[in-house]
Design an enzyme around this catalytic site. Structure first.
Site, short mmCIF file in Angstrom:
data_model
loop_
_atom_site.label_atom_id
_atom_site.label_comp_id
_atom_site.label_asym_id
_atom_site.label_seq_id
_atom_site.Cartn_x
_atom_site.Cartn_y
_atom_site.Cartn_z
N CYS A 113 0.80 -1.23 0.00
CA CYS A 113 0.00 0.00 0.00
C CYS A 113 0.84 1.28 0.00
O CYS A 113 0.32 2.35 -0.34
CB CYS A 113 -0.93 0.00 1.20
SG CYS A 113 -1.88 -1.51 1.37
N HIS A 241 -3.11 6.79 2.01
CA HIS A 241 -3.53 5.50 1.46
C HIS A 241 -4.99 5.27 1.81
O HIS A 241 -5.41 5.42 2.97
CB HIS A 241 -2.66 4.38 2.03
CG HIS A 241 -3.24 3.02 1.79
ND1 HIS A 241 -3.66 2.61 0.54
CD2 HIS A 241 -3.51 1.99 2.65
CE1 HIS A 241 -4.15 1.37 0.64
NE2 HIS A 241 -4.06 0.99 1.90
N ASN A 271 -10.22 -0.24 -1.22
CA ASN A 271 -8.77 -0.27 -1.01
C ASN A 271 -8.11 -0.86 -2.25
O ASN A 271 -8.22 -2.06 -2.51
CB ASN A 271 -8.45 -1.11 0.23
CG ASN A 271 -6.97 -1.17 0.55
OD1 ASN A 271 -6.12 -0.89 -0.29
ND2 ASN A 271 -6.65 -1.56 1.77
#
Length: 315
Positions: A113, A241, A271
């Site tokens: 990430c 993120h 995500n």
């Protein structure tokens, strides 16, 4: 010393949209359960005929067009991804081939990430060192391919997509547009976010990640601002993120960026791992929520547990 800047950004998401209601028909969940816990309402899902390098190439082509550059202008391609199934050719080489980039250095960067902000720092360093003049920096992940679609605690989180930036050298008298990176990791806690096994599957220890992100990372993000010479209140935008709205909002508040637009693309994209920061940033630029020259904090965190952040000037 020569510096670098982001000349343009671009993003791409697959056409298929998976809603919370769709997921409720697949696993034991509901729209209320998902939105109350992670803030996600929809996510884009790539089909079997849409590999990671195709997502990346679409985003990169848009960034190049926005910068007014051609593939021949690029001499470095960096792709941040953790969902490349094949080991070789890597995603960067495949993107270069798709776009017709002649003879670039081509590397993948797997920091999950935090991959895009690591890759952006690497491009900045290469330009500053004189080993590259113009780079394509891409974050692309197909998280749907590593999701366990029977596990409601993780499958509700993930989405697919890509975001890209054209990074180029600044002129001698021009102020650098990419600030110094602050990066690091907590490798002894690396097990908290995993993509392991055969076939690989995404899993995480959600509470551990939440506590780490909301307690340890605010001071680190503030240090990234200090390294760039900005106070948090000077920021025009904060792009974290896009992990979970319950992480993004407390983290942004604790950073102290009281005047900043906070990217909340997680609500519509889920995500997307390494894609999440450039995807959210490109959307802010596209919608005109930030202006050229505005200082923006990009801050990635997640797998390993790794983090990397820098303040950039908006293209």
């Amino acid at each position: 010393m020569i510096g670098s800047r982001i000349a343009a950004v671009g993003h791409y998401q697959p056409a298929r949209v998976l809603t919370n209601e769709d997921l409720a028909g697949m696993v034991d969940t509901s729209d209320e359960w998902i939105t109350s816990r992670v803030g996600i309402r929809t996510r884009h899902i790539a089909g079997p005929e849409e590999p990671v390098d195709e997502l990346a190439a679409h985003a990169a082509a848009k960034a190049l067009a926005a910068a007014g550059r051609t593939p021949a202008d690029v001499d470095l391609v960096l792709v941040a991804t953790s969902t490349a199934i094949d080991r070789s050719p890597n995603m960067a080489a495949r993107v270069a081939a798709r776009l017709g980039i002649p003879g670039p250095a081509a590397m993948d960067i797997n920091v999950v990430c935090a991959g895009f902000t690591h890759a952006l720092a690497t491009a900045d360093h290469a330009v500053r060192a004189g080993s590259a003049r113009r780079a394509l920096v891409i974050g692309a992940d197909k998280m749907s391919e590593v999701a366990d679609w029977t596990d409601r605690t993780t499958c509700v989180l993930v989405g697919d997509g890509a975001g890209a930036a054209v990074v180029e050298a600044t002129e001698a008298a021009e102020e650098p547009g990419i600030g110094p990176v602050l990066w690091g990791s907590v490798p002894e806690m690396g097990h908290a976010v995993r993509i392991e096994g055969t076939p690989p599957r995404f899993a995480q220890e959600g509470q551990s990640v939440y506590r780490w992100a909301t307690t340890r990372l605010p001071s680190i993000a503030r240090q990234a601002c200090e390294k760039a010479g900005f106070a948090p209140e000077d920021l025009a935008a904060v792009v974290l993120h896009q992990a979970n709205l319950r992480i993004i909002e407390p983290l942004a508040f604790k950073i102290g960026a009281v005047n900043a637009v906070v990217a909340r693309d997680v609500t519509e994209s889920g995500n997307t791992s390494a894609a999440s920061i450039p995807l959210a940033f490109a959307k802010l630029v596209e919608r005109g929520e930030v202006s050229s020259g505005d200082p923006v904090l990009l801050f990635g965190f997640g797998g390993n547990l790794s983090y990397a952040g820098q303040v950039v000037r908006c293209p």
